[in-house]
Design a protein around this motif. Structure first.
Motif, PDB file in Angstrom:
ATOM      1  N   ALA A  14       0.833  -1.211   0.000  1.00  0.00           N
ATOM      2  CA  ALA A  14       0.000   0.000   0.000  1.00  0.00           C
ATOM      3  C   ALA A  14       0.868   1.262   0.000  1.00  0.00           C
ATOM      4  O   ALA A  14       0.546   2.247  -0.672  1.00  0.00           O
ATOM      5  CB  ALA A  14      -0.930  -0.012   1.216  1.00  0.00           C
ATOM      6  N   PHE A  15       1.983   1.226   0.736  1.00  0.00           N
ATOM      7  CA  PHE A  15       2.920   2.344   0.797  1.00  0.00           C
ATOM      8  C   PHE A  15       3.483   2.637  -0.591  1.00  0.00           C
ATOM      9  O   PHE A  15       3.477   3.781  -1.057  1.00  0.00           O
ATOM     10  CB  PHE A  15       4.036   1.978   1.783  1.00  0.00           C
ATOM     11  N   ASP A  23      -0.273   9.811  -3.783  1.00  0.00           N
ATOM     12  CA  ASP A  23      -1.514   9.912  -3.018  1.00  0.00           C
ATOM     13  C   ASP A  23      -1.196   9.989  -1.526  1.00  0.00           C
ATOM     14  O   ASP A  23      -1.032   8.967  -0.862  1.00  0.00           O
ATOM     15  CB  ASP A  23      -2.398   8.706  -3.334  1.00  0.00           C
ATOM     16  N   MET A  24      -1.110  11.211  -1.007  1.00  0.00           N
ATOM     17  CA  MET A  24      -0.741  11.395   0.398  1.00  0.00           C
ATOM     18  C   MET A  24      -1.824  10.894   1.350  1.00  0.00           C
ATOM     19  O   MET A  24      -1.519  10.401   2.436  1.00  0.00           O
ATOM     20  CB  MET A  24      -0.435  12.865   0.685  1.00  0.00           C
ATOM     21  N   VAL A  30      -1.216   4.203   5.996  1.00  0.00           N
ATOM     22  CA  VAL A  30      -0.294   3.112   6.359  1.00  0.00           C
ATOM     23  C   VAL A  30       0.916   3.576   7.162  1.00  0.00           C
ATOM     24  O   VAL A  30       1.715   2.756   7.601  1.00  0.00           O
ATOM     25  CB  VAL A  30       0.162   2.311   5.113  1.00  0.00           C
ATOM     26  N   VAL A  31       1.073   4.884   7.330  1.00  0.00           N
ATOM     27  CA  VAL A  31       2.182   5.401   8.145  1.00  0.00           C
ATOM     28  C   VAL A  31       1.614   6.064   9.402  1.00  0.00           C
ATOM     29  O   VAL A  31       0.448   6.468   9.442  1.00  0.00           O
ATOM     30  CB  VAL A  31       3.088   6.397   7.375  1.00  0.00           C
ATOM     31  N   ILE A  55       6.861  15.296   1.690  1.00  0.00           N
ATOM     32  CA  ILE A  55       6.925  14.048   0.912  1.00  0.00           C
ATOM     33  C   ILE A  55       6.424  14.304  -0.505  1.00  0.00           C
ATOM     34  O   ILE A  55       7.056  13.890  -1.483  1.00  0.00           O
ATOM     35  CB  ILE A  55       6.135  12.927   1.604  1.00  0.00           C
ATOM     36  N   ALA A  56       5.305  15.000  -0.647  1.00  0.00           N
ATOM     37  CA  ALA A  56       4.770  15.317  -1.980  1.00  0.00           C
ATOM     38  C   ALA A  56       5.760  16.156  -2.781  1.00  0.00           C
ATOM     39  O   ALA A  56       5.958  15.916  -3.983  1.00  0.00           O
ATOM     40  CB  ALA A  56       3.430  16.043  -1.853  1.00  0.00           C
TER      41      ALA A  56
END
Length: 129
Positions: A14-15, A23-24, A30-31, A55-56
Motif C-alpha cells: 500500500a505504501f 496519493d498522500m 499506512v504510516v 513528501i509530496a
C-alpha cells in the motif's frame, strides 16, 4: 504493536502504491501520524521528510529531475521489530540523459501497526567494488 510479516507486506504494498500515485491520503493510511522519512541519495542530497507536504514535494522533485527510475532486485529482510529492504536502482537524469545505477538499503520501523520511520541510504553501484 509491531505488525506480522504478512501485515508488513500489505503495508509495504500500500505504501509503494501510494508513493507511485503521489496519493498522500493513502500514504497516511499506512504510516504513523508522526512518520519520518530520512533520505540520502548517495550523491549529495540528505533530506528529512516529516509531513505530507514535504513528501509530496520530494516526489514531485524526483519526477521533474528524473525521466526514469526503476527498482531491481528488491529483497525484504524482516527482523522482530524492524524491516530492511535492499535494492538496486536505475535512473535517468531528465536534463542530461545521464543514467545512474545505485544500490541501497532502507530501514523501516513500526508503531501502532503502521510504518513509523523510513531511513534510506543509496550509493553509486560502482562505489566500493
Amino acid at each position: 504493536m509491531v505488525p506480522s510479516v504478512a501485515e508488513r507486506d500489505a503495508l509495504f504494498q500500500a505504501f509503494a502504491r501510494a508513493l507511485f500515485k503521489g496519493d498522500m491520503g493513502a500514504l497516511y493510511q499506512v504510516v504513523s501520524s508522526d512518520f519520518l522519512w530520512s533520505f540520502h541519495d548517495g550523491l549529495t542530497v540528505t533530506k528529512s521528510l516529516g509531513s505530507a507536504e514535504t513528501i509530496a514535494a520530494h516526489i514531485a522533485q524526483q519526477k521533474a529531475e528524473l525521466s526514469a527510475q526503476r527498482f531491481h532486485d528488491v529483497t525484504y529482510h524482516h527482523l522482530s521489530d524492524q524491516t530492511f529492504m535492499t535494492f538496486r536502482l536505475s535512473e535517468t537524469v531528465r536534463a542530461t540523459g545521464e543514467t545512474r545505477e545505485q544500490c541501497g538499503v532502507e530501514q523501516y520501523t513500526f508503531a501502532a501497526g503502521r510504518i513509523a520511520t523510513k531511513d534510506v541510504y543509496r550509493k553509486p553501484a560502482s562505489a566500493g567494488r
